[in-house]
Every structure is written in C-alpha cells, then in structure tokens.
Scaffold this active site. Structure first.
Site, short mmCIF file in Angstrom:
data_model
loop_
_atom_site.label_atom_id
_atom_site.label_comp_id
_atom_site.label_asym_id
_atom_site.label_seq_id
_atom_site.Cartn_x
_atom_site.Cartn_y
_atom_site.Cartn_z
N GLU A 28 13.54 21.87 58.44
CA GLU A 28 12.64 23.05 58.96
C GLU A 28 13.45 24.06 58.89
O GLU A 28 13.17 24.91 58.12
CB GLU A 28 11.98 22.21 59.80
CG GLU A 28 11.41 23.86 60.12
CD GLU A 28 10.41 23.88 62.03
OE1 GLU A 28 10.13 24.80 62.41
OE2 GLU A 28 10.34 22.74 62.67
N ASP A 39 13.15 26.93 56.18
CA ASP A 39 13.13 28.44 56.54
C ASP A 39 14.00 29.31 55.92
O ASP A 39 13.54 30.68 55.39
CB ASP A 39 12.68 28.44 58.04
CG ASP A 39 12.73 30.01 58.25
OD1 ASP A 39 11.57 30.95 58.32
OD2 ASP A 39 13.96 30.44 58.76
N GLU A 68 7.87 24.07 54.85
CA GLU A 68 9.26 25.08 55.06
C GLU A 68 9.66 23.21 55.35
O GLU A 68 10.93 23.30 54.09
CB GLU A 68 9.92 25.21 56.20
CG GLU A 68 9.34 26.48 56.52
CD GLU A 68 9.71 27.48 57.86
OE1 GLU A 68 8.90 28.63 58.11
OE2 GLU A 68 9.77 26.84 58.66
N ASP A 93 5.23 24.45 59.58
CA ASP A 93 6.50 23.65 59.63
C ASP A 93 6.32 22.78 58.88
O ASP A 93 8.10 22.51 58.31
CB ASP A 93 7.05 23.10 60.89
CG ASP A 93 7.01 23.87 62.12
OD1 ASP A 93 7.32 25.35 61.68
OD2 ASP A 93 7.35 24.01 63.39
#
Length: 227
Positions: free
Chosen positions: A45, A49, A121, A118
C-alpha cells in the site's frame, strides 16, 4: 504458484495477469488475517500510493501543458484521494477477493472505503513489482481514464465554491446540518442539509459526512446557477 478461481477472475477484471501471483495474494491480504507465512498488504500500500502519485502527476502534466501548479494541485488531489481509489476498487469488485479476518469480515470490511482504497494502492504496487513501472502506468491510466478526463470538474471543491458564493453576496457561511444517519455502523448513510442565510436549501446523502457535505453543496450550487 496456483491461485484461486476467484483471483483468476479478478485478474481478468483488472486487465493484468501476474507472472508472480504471490504478489497479488499479498496485495489482497488484510492485516486482520496476516501471519508470519502470510504477510499483509501494508508495505505494498505504501509503495502503491507513491506509484499512483507519480502516474497521476505525469498524466496531468501531459494532459494540460498550460496549467499552473496551482491548477494542477487540486486536480492531483482529486485523483489520488482515498475516495477515488475506493471507487475504482468497487468498479473492479476488488472487495470480493480481499482476504480478511473473521471480525473484519463480519463488520463489512469488503465494503469499507478505507480498506478498499488501501487494497487498490497495494494492487497497483503489486503490478509495479511484477511488471515494472510501464505496466503499472498502463493499468492506472486505463482504470482512471474517465476520471482524468473529468478531473477539472471533479477537483472543484463545492463547499469552498458555495461559501465564496455566499460571501460575495454579503451572507454568512452556509450552515450544514446532519438530518439523519441510517444503516449499520460499518456502512452508514448520512443525510446532510445545507442552508444559506437567504433561505436557499438542499439535501443530499452519502456514505460519509464529508462526501454528503460536498454533494449537498454541489446540489445547491447547481440550483443557484440555474436561477
């Protein structure tokens, strides 16, 4: 490594087939069910991102070569925020393949916005690790394509715009009131009303107060602009 029929179907929805399926397995594993032999998706995650951010920054830079930094920043924020990631996750039904602990599953984890965002990502990071930046870029640009095209409109902060409208006419800031909250704790629906000093009002509902306030501000702005 052999993966389940559900994950095979998910790869088709995602539009990407993993050469290292263990990366996909990790990307859909929540911390509520992780173990020493089954790592969760939190590290992916973190990486995803950053990959998403770079892809979006590059896309915006290319799409509008005349836009200033001040114009690009809110567009970027609209594309990478958690709500957007969760919406994309819903479109590919990512929630259906999440690996969750019993308590998280019972509390509606497959529909939780933060959890979906989450995981989205993490999936981006898994593709990046599996196929490189080009593969991740292709995936993100495809899944976010409509949003990139519409980003100038979506990036408009309706609450700020409504407040500016009121101030320009000598009115107090809009008043937002929670009218009701329905549904279970893990999937609430909020109804918010906004009222201007001059009497104009509107109501909207959404699964979070923030979204409901933005939606009702946008609804009232639309009503005011139509007059």
């Amino acid at each position: 490594m052999k993966i389940s029929t559900e994950l095979q179907a998910f790869q088709q929805r995602l539009g990407y087939e993993f050469s290292q399926p263990e990366l996909l397995m990790r990307a859909v594993t929540h911390s509520s069910i992780s173990s020493v032999t089954r790592p969760d998706n939190q590290r992916l995650e973190f990486l995803g991102d950053r990959v998403l951010g770079l892809v979006m920054a590059e896309a915006l830079f290319e799409v509008d070569r005349k836009a200033s930094e001040g114009q690009l920043a809110p567009r970027f924020n609209a594309l990478v925020r958690k709500e957007t990631c969760a919406d994309v996750a819903r479109e590919i039904d990512l929630g259906a393949v999440l690996k969750l602990g019993r308590s998280e599953m019972m509390s509606g984890g497959r529909r939780k916005e933060a959890l979906l965002a989450d995981a989205m990502e993490a999936v981006i990071a898994a593709v990046y690790r599996d196929g490189g930046f080009a593969a991740a870029k292709t995936l993100v640009r495809r899944l976010w394509s409509t949003r990139i095209d519409m980003v100038e409109h979506d990036a408009r902060d309706a609450k700020t715009a409504l407040q500016e409208w009121a101030q320009a006419r000598g009115q107090k800031p809009p008043k937002y009131t929670e009218i009701s909250r329905k549904g279970p704790d893990h999937a609430p629906v909020f109804t918010i009303e906004v009222t201007l000093e001059s009497g104009e009002t509107a109501q909207s509902e959404a699964t979070s107060k923030r979204q409901a306030e933005q939606a009702v501000a946008k609804a009232l702005l639309t009503k005011l602009e139509a007059k």
